[in-house]
Write an enzyme that holds these catalytic residues in place. Sequence first.
Site, short mmCIF file in Angstrom:
data_model
loop_
_atom_site.label_atom_id
_atom_site.label_comp_id
_atom_site.label_asym_id
_atom_site.label_seq_id
_atom_site.Cartn_x
_atom_site.Cartn_y
_atom_site.Cartn_z
N HIS A 137 -2.39 -12.19 0.74
CA HIS A 137 -2.84 -12.37 -0.63
C HIS A 137 -3.25 -13.81 -0.93
O HIS A 137 -4.12 -14.05 -1.76
CB HIS A 137 -1.81 -11.83 -1.62
N GLU B 196 -4.72 3.79 0.60
CA GLU B 196 -4.28 2.68 1.46
C GLU B 196 -3.09 3.06 2.34
O GLU B 196 -2.71 2.31 3.22
CB GLU B 196 -3.99 1.42 0.64
N ASP C 21 -4.57 -2.85 3.20
CA ASP C 21 -3.35 -2.17 3.61
C ASP C 21 -3.65 -1.01 4.56
O ASP C 21 -2.91 -0.78 5.51
CB ASP C 21 -2.59 -1.65 2.38
N CYS D 36 -12.33 -1.51 -2.14
CA CYS D 36 -11.98 -2.76 -2.85
C CYS D 36 -11.20 -3.70 -1.93
O CYS D 36 -10.78 -4.77 -2.35
CB CYS D 36 -11.20 -2.47 -4.12
C1 PEP Z 1 -5.92 -3.38 -0.29
O1 PEP Z 1 -4.83 -3.10 0.19
O2 PEP Z 1 -6.99 -3.29 0.33
C2 PEP Z 1 -6.05 -3.87 -1.67
C3 PEP Z 1 -7.22 -4.01 -2.25
O3 PEP Z 1 -4.90 -4.23 -2.31
P1 PEP Z 1 -4.05 -5.54 -1.97
O4 PEP Z 1 -4.89 -6.42 -1.09
O5 PEP Z 1 -3.74 -6.18 -3.27
O6 PEP Z 1 -2.85 -5.00 -1.28
MG MG Z 2 -3.05 -2.87 -1.05
#
Ligand code: PEP
Ligand code: MG
Length: 589
Positions: free
Chosen positions: A192, A434, A458, A505
């Site tokens: 993140h 995910e 994920d 996303c």
């Molecule tokens: C993902 O897992 O691709 C996602 C968009 O969520 P995060 O990166 O916040 O886990």
């Molecule tokens: Mg995620």
Amino acid sequence: MSRKLKGIAAAPGVAIAPLVHFHASLEHIPTAKVAAEQVPHEQGRLAGAIAAVAQNLQALQRELSGQLAGGQLRIYDAQLSILHDPTFRRDVEQEIAALGVNLEVALQRVIARYEAVFAAMENAAMRERAADLRDIGRQLIGALLATERTKYTANGQDYLFAADEFLPSDAGILDRQHIRGIVTAHGGKYSHGAILARSLGIPAVVGVDEVMLVSNTGTDAIVDGDAGIVVLEPSPEERAHYERLAREQRGVERRLREQRLQPSVTPDGTLVRLYANAEGVHDLDGIDAPATAGIGLFRTEFAFMERRQFPTEDEQVAMYKRAMAGAGGKPVTFRTLDVGGDKPLGYFKMPEERNPVLGWRGIRLCLDWPDILYTQMRAILRASAGGHARILLPMVTSRSEVVRCREVLQQLVADLREQGIPHDPEIELGVMVEVPVVVMVLDDLLPLVDFLSVGTNDLVQYLLAVDRDNQRVAKMYDPFHPGVLRVLRQIAERATAAGKSVSICGEIAGDHWFTPLLVGLGYRDLSMAPVFVPRVKLMLRSFTLAECQDLAARALAMQSTAAVRRLVQDEIQVRWTRYLGTANEEQAS
Ligand code: PEP
Ligand code: MG
């Protein structure tokens, strides 16, 4: 002499500035030799650090006096007494004089010695004091680092952020005007912290194990976020080379920006909507609303992390309305709180877990604490009265979780109607894909949802069994794996057959090397960090749908990740490089 450190390229771009260490740790401290005549000055720094830490502890004690029992408050008394212990002070001063080392090194050594003594004691209460000591040491180092930092961060000059990790909560402490780059010892491209760096448009290199050990605050450095390299104390030639690179990049960025308002279509007219990902409220200023189709992923947990306590319903409504205003009236997809895993909430105590990424996170946690979910969904519903909002559920594993969330939503809509509070009764509800098993039960789940959003960050981590935060296995985290591409195709096919929209996303949506493949696999909605929108748009405008489909078909038939990468190199990078070449020539002329 210059030193080159290799890490993981996490956010593109080149930056040149002094490195400034953030985050206090007893392991990573500045080191320096101290000459005999400087010893008294070095010893003198201890008093200032002790005063700063004592002041903090007393303030904390006052702040918590109404909330903690007397016994718990005495922890602070114990820490204060260590801090003011004359023997401790004398030992640290002697260490400086005897070894000719700086105060931080002396503190590290003395604390380690004391700790060993306490840890070996029979009495459990005395053993506990070892932890207090360590904490005091950490706070003292923290105070010293903070003083050192201000020399670089308070004079209006540019600097590079260096720390063990770049945490989502760090976004609040950054001076956006002057932070030029990020270097961390831990993390991967899909952590993140890296996602945040990309969304802020700050070049970053992560997973540089040695960076905290071999540099001090103030060391001049270069961050090459494209190659994943950090150069400490660069030579004049290296500096000149990277300054030229940075100039060239600015030329490319200018070219990219020029076409940012062009329609996001393939040359033969297939529309692919490009949305922005937003990490919390501070991110909204970076969104170029006219260049995007809306906010495809609002990670609400980042807005929660920037605070000291849970936002109330009204505060959340204000936050969500702000996001909707930032999107200029276009749709905003609010993901419900996705904490847990690598996203802890300071004010919400979570249990220590051996495998947090497989643990209590996302919708699992919210269904166990329904108040959090109710308040958040109600706030999103209230905000939805003023525009187009959608609700997205993270980390869904089963149909029953969606059934429960639907029930909550229906109940909230009924309550708001009864109370005469404006809201969108038809608000769309979607799920993140995910957790791999969801792909196997999509046909059961699709009738319950209005849309899907594929969280490839994920999904890839779970499909490949590779921790997205672990730099040691970062090489194995490769979304070009043919198995990943086949899963992505399956999701797009199932959603399209059910007449439901599906977006991506995760970070690959903003990675232009993936764009033609994703279009070829059937995706028409991509959500990414706003900085990547121009690149992805350009890529999109360079490949016809037939070319994308042909590329995807060839990639799906490959038997290795390396083969897919070669295909991408031969077919996609060639066009991009041709474009870059033109941009560079223009820059030079
Ligand atoms: C993902 O897992 O691709 C996602 C968009 O969520 P995060 O990166 O916040 O886990
Ligand atoms: Mg995620």
